[in-house]
Design an enzyme around this catalytic site. Structure first.
Site, PDB file in Angstrom:
ATOM      1  N   LYS A 146      65.323  36.861  67.968  1.00 29.27           N
ATOM      2  CA  LYS A 146      66.237  35.836  67.855  1.00 29.27           C
ATOM      3  C   LYS A 146      65.767  34.485  68.294  1.00 29.27           C
ATOM      4  O   LYS A 146      66.334  34.144  69.332  1.00 29.27           O
ATOM      5  CB  LYS A 146      67.789  36.218  67.994  1.00 29.27           C
ATOM      6  CG  LYS A 146      68.619  35.285  67.559  1.00 29.27           C
ATOM      7  CD  LYS A 146      70.143  35.844  67.573  1.00 29.27           C
ATOM      8  CE  LYS A 146      71.265  34.904  67.332  1.00 29.27           C
ATOM      9  NZ  LYS A 146      71.291  34.893  65.727  1.00 29.27           N
ATOM     10  N   TYR A 167      67.857  32.700  71.368  1.00 30.98           N
ATOM     11  CA  TYR A 167      69.452  32.182  71.688  1.00 30.98           C
ATOM     12  C   TYR A 167      70.151  33.239  71.176  1.00 30.98           C
ATOM     13  O   TYR A 167      69.867  34.208  70.613  1.00 30.98           O
ATOM     14  CB  TYR A 167      69.683  30.846  70.742  1.00 30.98           C
ATOM     15  CG  TYR A 167      69.659  31.100  69.221  1.00 30.98           C
ATOM     16  CD1 TYR A 167      70.998  31.248  68.698  1.00 30.98           C
ATOM     17  CD2 TYR A 167      68.686  31.194  68.285  1.00 30.98           C
ATOM     18  CE1 TYR A 167      71.112  31.513  67.320  1.00 30.98           C
ATOM     19  CE2 TYR A 167      68.608  31.559  67.052  1.00 30.98           C
ATOM     20  CZ  TYR A 167      70.023  31.541  66.449  1.00 30.98           C
ATOM     21  OH  TYR A 167      70.065  31.757  65.180  1.00 30.98           O
ATOM     22  N   GLU A 186      67.826  39.194  54.331  1.00 29.28           N
ATOM     23  CA  GLU A 186      69.057  38.905  54.843  1.00 29.28           C
ATOM     24  C   GLU A 186      69.657  37.625  54.379  1.00 29.28           C
ATOM     25  O   GLU A 186      68.651  37.013  53.686  1.00 29.28           O
ATOM     26  CB  GLU A 186      68.777  38.947  56.204  1.00 29.28           C
ATOM     27  CG  GLU A 186      67.748  37.973  56.933  1.00 29.28           C
ATOM     28  CD  GLU A 186      67.605  38.408  58.301  1.00 29.28           C
ATOM     29  OE1 GLU A 186      68.335  39.274  59.048  1.00 29.28           O
ATOM     30  OE2 GLU A 186      66.650  37.870  58.808  1.00 29.28           O
ATOM     31  N   LEU A 224      66.991  40.675  61.323  1.00 31.10           N
ATOM     32  CA  LEU A 224      67.698  40.418  62.726  1.00 31.10           C
ATOM     33  C   LEU A 224      68.510  41.632  62.890  1.00 31.10           C
ATOM     34  O   LEU A 224      69.325  42.149  61.750  1.00 31.10           O
ATOM     35  CB  LEU A 224      68.356  39.059  62.743  1.00 31.10           C
ATOM     36  CG  LEU A 224      69.226  38.887  64.267  1.00 31.10           C
ATOM     37  CD1 LEU A 224      68.023  38.629  65.272  1.00 31.10           C
ATOM     38  CD2 LEU A 224      70.351  37.741  64.226  1.00 31.10           C
TER      39      LEU A 224
END
Length: 287
Positions: free
Chosen positions: A151, A33, A183, A207
């Protein structure tokens, strides 16, 4: 007001949108996505999101949706149909429903991807008052799969992390692996020490944030020093500032980690200035 959404070539009222129960995103989390922010009715960093989407599809050997080359037009039409001035456009591509439930997926050439898009109306997105007070985070163990650079829709643990933070009276969680911050649950993490912006270097463990890339570019253009390397929670607690970046929050100051105030306990000058620059430049470059 009922939203208009996009499903496999059709613009539909959200109440009429349907996807097969055999879709592999539903059965196997076999999907990717992107989320693109909208400011002033314009799409922010769209080209970056499209490039990352294509990379995610390639990494998973997943077919592109038939309408891949029409995605900009689809985004713009949904923004128009739903009257979005500030908000988000969510896009999801899955491997589709190639047959009955099976761990093995068929040849990508024989699969027909499922493509879904919808908008989220968020008036005041850019003027979020939380950016003036900052947020509080906790640290949790990072137990996600190893390809966080893709992702995917595998978001159960990030969701659990946000709930852990909520139960602790905080706003979010930063994930820690082998002693170092990777993260946030849905964002890239940064600290500032002696004027230097420090954030984890790119790899398969985080990411490759589109907002991250833009913010670091703006920081360097503003003659700010940037260092891409891992950092610990203890280092973050001893920093002058901390913040995170994402498509939905832009640049968000972090003022507390695991109960310890960061710097003055208020949003710092670097994060505040970077937010201003990002919003100004993004509005000018929006399409």
């Amino acid at each position: 007001m009922t939203r208009t959404v996009y499903v496999n070539g059709e613009y539909l009222p959200e109440t009429e949108a349907k996807v097969s129960i055999f879709d592999r995103a539903f059965l196997m989390a076999d999907g990717v996505y992107e989320v693109t922010s909208v400011l002033g009715g314009k799409l922010i960093d769209f080209d970056g999101h499209l490039a990352r989407l294509e990379r995610s599809l390639t990494e998973l050997d997943m077919p592109k949706p038939k309408a891949f080359d029409e995605l900009l037009e689809i985004h713009r039409k949904l923004v128009e149909l739903n009257g979005i001035d500030e908000g988000m456009v969510y896009l999801q591509v899955t491997r589709g429903a190639p047959g009955d439930r099976d761990f093995a997926f068929p040849d990508p050439e024989t699969c027909e991807a499922t493509l879904v898009l919808f908008t989220q109306n968020k008036p005041g997105l850019a003027a979020n008052p939380v950016a003036k007070t900052g947020i509080k985070v906790i640290s949790i163990e990072d137990i996600r799969w190893g390809r966080r650079d893709i992702k995917t829709v595998q978001l159960l643990y990030p969701s659990m992390g946000k709930m852990m933070a909520k139960k602790a009276g905080c706003d979010d969680a930063w994930l820690v692996e082998d002693g170092f911050v990777t993260e946030g649950t849905s964002n890239n993490a940064y600290i500032v020490k002696d004027g230097t912006i420090i954030t984890r270097n790119l790899g398969t463990d985080i990411l490759h944030g589109i907002t991250r890339a833009a913010v670091l570019r703006f920081a360097r253009e503003a003659q700010m020093k940037v260092e891409e390397r891992p950092f610990t929670i203890a280092e973050a607690q001893g920093a002058d500032e901390a913040f995170y970046t994402s498509a939905s929050a832009f640049v968000m100051p972090v003022v507390e980690i695991d109960g310890e105030s960061i710097g003055t306990g208020k949003p710092g000058d670097v994060a505040t200035r970077l937010r201003e620059i990002y919003l100004e430049e993004s509005r000018k470059a929006g399409i």
